[in-house]
Each structure stands twice: as structure tokens, then as C-alpha cells.
Design a protein around this motif. Structure first.
Motif, PDB file in Angstrom:
ATOM      1  N   TYR A 198       0.806  -1.194  -0.075  1.00  0.00           N
ATOM      2  CA  TYR A 198       0.044   0.074   0.006  1.00  0.00           C
ATOM      3  C   TYR A 198       0.983   1.287  -0.092  1.00  0.00           C
ATOM      4  CZ  TYR A 198      -3.768   2.998   1.417  1.00  0.00           C
ATOM      5  OH  TYR A 198      -5.015   3.982   1.379  1.00  0.00           O
ATOM      6  N   TYR A 199       0.565   2.107  -0.969  1.00  0.00           N
ATOM      7  CA  TYR A 199       1.210   3.293  -0.788  1.00  0.00           C
ATOM      8  C   TYR A 199       0.678   4.332   0.132  1.00  0.00           C
ATOM      9  CZ  TYR A 199       3.389   2.463  -5.220  1.00  0.00           C
ATOM     10  OH  TYR A 199       4.323   1.927  -6.171  1.00  0.00           O
ATOM     11  N   VAL A 200       1.703   5.053   0.780  1.00  0.00           N
ATOM     12  CA  VAL A 200       1.079   6.080   1.992  1.00  0.00           C
ATOM     13  C   VAL A 200       1.527   7.467   1.830  1.00  0.00           C
ATOM     14  CG1 VAL A 200       1.549   6.306   4.557  1.00  0.00           C
ATOM     15  CG2 VAL A 200       1.551   3.829   3.672  1.00  0.00           C
ATOM     16  N   HIS A 201       0.697   8.202   1.752  1.00  0.00           N
ATOM     17  CA  HIS A 201       0.822   9.746   1.642  1.00  0.00           C
ATOM     18  C   HIS A 201      -0.143  10.350   2.175  1.00  0.00           C
ATOM     19  CE1 HIS A 201       2.959  13.097  -0.371  1.00  0.00           C
ATOM     20  NE2 HIS A 201       1.843  13.541  -0.429  1.00  0.00           N
ATOM     21  N   PRO A 202       0.121  11.649   3.055  1.00  0.00           N
ATOM     22  CA  PRO A 202       1.307  11.909   3.156  1.00  0.00           C
ATOM     23  C   PRO A 202       2.401  11.054   3.843  1.00  0.00           C
ATOM     24  CG  PRO A 202      -0.400  13.510   4.101  1.00  0.00           C
ATOM     25  CD  PRO A 202      -0.932  12.370   3.734  1.00  0.00           C
ATOM     26  N   PRO A 203       3.571  11.438   3.808  1.00  0.00           N
ATOM     27  CA  PRO A 203       4.641  10.377   4.141  1.00  0.00           C
ATOM     28  C   PRO A 203       4.678  10.058   5.461  1.00  0.00           C
ATOM     29  CG  PRO A 203       5.514  12.003   2.784  1.00  0.00           C
ATOM     30  CD  PRO A 203       4.100  12.436   3.121  1.00  0.00           C
ATOM     31  N   THR A 204       4.467   9.040   5.979  1.00  0.00           N
ATOM     32  CA  THR A 204       4.720   8.411   7.461  1.00  0.00           C
ATOM     33  C   THR A 204       5.367   7.117   7.397  1.00  0.00           C
ATOM     34  OG1 THR A 204       3.602   8.069   9.420  1.00  0.00           O
ATOM     35  CG2 THR A 204       2.327   7.603   7.332  1.00  0.00           C
ATOM     36  N   GLU A 205       5.917   6.625   8.410  1.00  0.00           N
ATOM     37  CA  GLU A 205       6.472   5.377   8.628  1.00  0.00           C
ATOM     38  C   GLU A 205       5.374   4.276   8.897  1.00  0.00           C
ATOM     39  OE1 GLU A 205       8.030   5.979  13.366  1.00  0.00           O
ATOM     40  OE2 GLU A 205       9.405   6.261  11.516  1.00  0.00           O
ATOM     41  N   PHE A 206       4.298   4.508   9.231  1.00  0.00           N
ATOM     42  CA  PHE A 206       3.231   3.573   9.583  1.00  0.00           C
ATOM     43  C   PHE A 206       2.224   3.363   8.316  1.00  0.00           C
ATOM     44  CE2 PHE A 206      -1.063   2.965  11.288  1.00  0.00           C
ATOM     45  CZ  PHE A 206      -0.988   2.130  11.975  1.00  0.00           C
ATOM     46  N   CYS A 207       1.908   2.106   8.023  1.00  0.00           N
ATOM     47  CA  CYS A 207       0.968   1.700   6.875  1.00  0.00           C
ATOM     48  C   CYS A 207      -0.481   1.628   7.482  1.00  0.00           C
ATOM     49  CB  CYS A 207       1.304   0.554   6.442  1.00  0.00           C
ATOM     50  SG  CYS A 207       0.056  -0.019   5.252  1.00  0.00           S
ATOM     51  N   PRO A 208      -1.375   2.560   7.146  1.00  0.00           N
ATOM     52  CA  PRO A 208      -2.668   2.673   7.552  1.00  0.00           C
ATOM     53  C   PRO A 208      -3.536   1.448   7.069  1.00  0.00           C
ATOM     54  CG  PRO A 208      -2.457   4.168   5.737  1.00  0.00           C
ATOM     55  CD  PRO A 208      -1.064   3.728   5.953  1.00  0.00           C
ATOM     56  N   SER A 209      -2.991   0.672   6.059  1.00  0.00           N
ATOM     57  CA  SER A 209      -3.753  -0.318   5.634  1.00  0.00           C
ATOM     58  C   SER A 209      -3.628  -1.639   6.558  1.00  0.00           C
ATOM     59  CB  SER A 209      -3.225  -0.983   4.301  1.00  0.00           C
ATOM     60  OG  SER A 209      -4.056  -1.810   3.576  1.00  0.00           O
ATOM     61  N   CYS A 210      -2.184  -2.182   6.885  1.00  0.00           N
ATOM     62  CA  CYS A 210      -2.002  -3.369   7.522  1.00  0.00           C
ATOM     63  C   CYS A 210      -1.172  -3.109   8.749  1.00  0.00           C
ATOM     64  CB  CYS A 210      -0.814  -4.273   6.898  1.00  0.00           C
ATOM     65  SG  CYS A 210       0.685  -3.600   6.553  1.00  0.00           S
ATOM     66  N   GLU A 211      -0.957  -1.806   9.182  1.00  0.00           N
ATOM     67  CA  GLU A 211      -0.531  -1.416  10.629  1.00  0.00           C
ATOM     68  C   GLU A 211       1.032  -1.835  10.681  1.00  0.00           C
ATOM     69  OE1 GLU A 211      -2.950  -2.374  13.722  1.00  0.00           O
ATOM     70  OE2 GLU A 211      -4.901  -1.399  12.781  1.00  0.00           O
ATOM     71  N   SER A 212       1.666  -1.971   9.607  1.00  0.00           N
ATOM     72  CA  SER A 212       3.127  -2.464   9.388  1.00  0.00           C
ATOM     73  C   SER A 212       3.949  -1.049   9.590  1.00  0.00           C
ATOM     74  CB  SER A 212       3.250  -3.098   8.280  1.00  0.00           C
ATOM     75  OG  SER A 212       4.932  -2.974   7.907  1.00  0.00           O
ATOM     76  N   CYS A 213       5.079  -1.332  10.269  1.00  0.00           N
ATOM     77  CA  CYS A 213       5.947  -0.067  10.143  1.00  0.00           C
ATOM     78  C   CYS A 213       7.168  -0.257   9.293  1.00  0.00           C
ATOM     79  CB  CYS A 213       6.728   0.090  11.617  1.00  0.00           C
ATOM     80  SG  CYS A 213       5.630   0.542  12.842  1.00  0.00           S
ATOM     81  N   SER A 214       6.947  -1.202   8.388  1.00  0.00           N
ATOM     82  CA  SER A 214       8.163  -1.339   7.314  1.00  0.00           C
ATOM     83  C   SER A 214       7.615  -0.606   6.069  1.00  0.00           C
ATOM     84  CB  SER A 214       7.877  -2.867   6.763  1.00  0.00           C
ATOM     85  OG  SER A 214       8.344  -3.633   7.926  1.00  0.00           O
ATOM     86  N   VAL A 215       7.653   0.703   6.140  1.00  0.00           N
ATOM     87  CA  VAL A 215       7.322   1.545   5.093  1.00  0.00           C
ATOM     88  C   VAL A 215       8.667   2.407   4.488  1.00  0.00           C
ATOM     89  CG1 VAL A 215       5.842   3.562   4.461  1.00  0.00           C
ATOM     90  CG2 VAL A 215       4.932   1.856   6.006  1.00  0.00           C
ATOM     91  N   ILE A 216       8.784   2.311   3.157  1.00  0.00           N
ATOM     92  CA  ILE A 216       9.984   2.955   2.727  1.00  0.00           C
ATOM     93  C   ILE A 216       9.453   3.687   1.470  1.00  0.00           C
ATOM     94  CG2 ILE A 216      11.598   1.350   3.392  1.00  0.00           C
ATOM     95  CD1 ILE A 216      11.842  -0.035   0.961  1.00  0.00           C
ATOM     96  N   PRO A 217      10.191   4.971   1.296  1.00  0.00           N
ATOM     97  CA  PRO A 217      10.163   5.349  -0.045  1.00  0.00           C
ATOM     98  C   PRO A 217      10.485   4.760  -1.446  1.00  0.00           C
ATOM     99  CG  PRO A 217      11.736   6.709   1.159  1.00  0.00           C
ATOM    100  CD  PRO A 217      11.336   5.462   1.924  1.00  0.00           C
ATOM    101  N   GLN A 218       9.495   4.832  -2.307  1.00  0.00           N
ATOM    102  CA  GLN A 218       9.716   3.902  -3.458  1.00  0.00           C
ATOM    103  C   GLN A 218       9.337   4.917  -4.631  1.00  0.00           C
ATOM    104  OE1 GLN A 218       8.050  -0.072  -3.650  1.00  0.00           O
ATOM    105  NE2 GLN A 218       9.495  -0.487  -2.017  1.00  0.00           N
ATOM    106  N   PRO A 219      10.079   4.810  -5.802  1.00  0.00           N
ATOM    107  CA  PRO A 219       9.682   5.741  -6.993  1.00  0.00           C
ATOM    108  C   PRO A 219       8.376   5.232  -7.444  1.00  0.00           C
ATOM    109  CG  PRO A 219      11.748   4.396  -7.681  1.00  0.00           C
ATOM    110  CD  PRO A 219      11.338   4.095  -6.037  1.00  0.00           C
ATOM    111  N   VAL A 220       7.522   6.055  -8.201  1.00  0.00           N
ATOM    112  CA  VAL A 220       6.527   5.889  -8.815  1.00  0.00           C
ATOM    113  C   VAL A 220       6.503   6.508 -10.261  1.00  0.00           C
ATOM    114  CG1 VAL A 220       4.884   5.718  -6.881  1.00  0.00           C
ATOM    115  CG2 VAL A 220       5.204   8.000  -7.987  1.00  0.00           C
TER     116      VAL A 220
END
Length: 143
Positions: free
Chosen positions: A41-63
Motif C-alpha cells: 500500500y502506498y502511504v501519503h502524506p509520508p509517514t512510517e506507518f501503514c494505515p492498511s496493515c499497520e506495519s512499520c515497514s514503510v519506505i520511499p519508492q519511485p512511482v
């Protein structure tokens, strides 16, 4: 005031550990959006927390940098001296995930020709050490 005649005066964001990639990726020509390594799941505004699965494994990736204007307005008021009007303020949904919306300006076109549903592609404007994601009309070509 801007150093270049076409550069728009802007209040620049404060950088933090969550948003630095978003505001600096343009130096390499990349629009970086945080993405969950666990669920994708893409997360924006940028944060280190995924609102979809509640993971903290969020990193910036190019789109891809492609998107569609989902709402917009044409502003005819110059808020700063020498500011060029009219200009477009728009909300763009990125191609990879339609619920990721970026507030931006639409550039490199007649502001009065811009409309909801237009396809756009990112381009960047440097402001100090930041790279502001802006969007310009983009015509898709048939393969």
C-alpha cells in the motif's frame, strides 16, 4: 523572492525523517512515495506507518510520475509581487494508487485549458535543496 523569473515564490516545507525523500527525490528525477513493504500500500502524506496493515515497514519508492487531475481551481490573484497569474492549483491522483492525492500546480500549459480528468506527468522545480513536484499535461501514446 525567486532567483529565476519563472520560479514561483513558495513557503518551503520543514523536512523530517518521514518526508525528506518526497521533497528531495526530484534531484534524481524521481517522485518518491512511501510504500509498505508488507502489503504494498502506498502511504501519503509520508509517514512510517501503514494505515492498511499497520506495519512499520514503510519506505520511499519511485512511482511513474503519471496521474490524473481529480479537482482543480484556476487562481487569478497574485499573492506575491511579480507572481504570474492565472495559475492552476490541483489535486492529482497518482496512477499507481488512486487514493493517493497530491496537491500541486499544473504547469507548462495555458491555465485556462486545464480540466478535471486531464492526464498529467510530474516535473520538478528546484527551491533551495528541495525539489517541488509539479505536474504538466501528458498525452498518452498508443503502444
Amino acid at each position: 523572492m525567486p532567483d529565476k523569473p519563472n520560479e514561483t515564490p513558495r513557503t518551503l516545507p520543514a523536512l523530517d525523517m518521514d518526508n525528506t525523500a518526497y521533497w528531495t527525490g526530484g534531484a534524481n528525477g524521481e517522485l518518491l512515495i512511501n510504500r509498505c513493504d508488507d502489503c504494498g500500500y502506498y502511504v501519503h502524506p509520508p509517514t512510517e506507518f501503514c494505515p492498511s496493515c499497520e506495519s512499520c515497514s514503510v519506505i520511499p519508492q519511485p512511482v511513474s510520475g503519471r496521474g490524473e487531475i481529480i479537482t482543480m481551481t484556476v487562481n487569478h490573484r497574485a499573492w506575491y509581487p511579480d507572481m504570474q497569474v492565472p495559475y492552476v492549483v490541483a489535486m492529482v491522483a497518482i496512477e499507481e494508487q488512486e487514493d493517493i492525492h497530491l496537491i500541486t500546480n499544473i504547469v507548462d500549459c495555458d491555465p485556462l485549458s486545464v480540466k478535471i480528468g486531464d492526464k498529467v506527468k510530474v516535473r520538478f522545480e528546484q527551491a533551495e535543496d528541495l525539489w517541488i513536484p509539479l505536474f504538466a499535461p501528458h498525452m498518452e501514446t498508443a503502444a
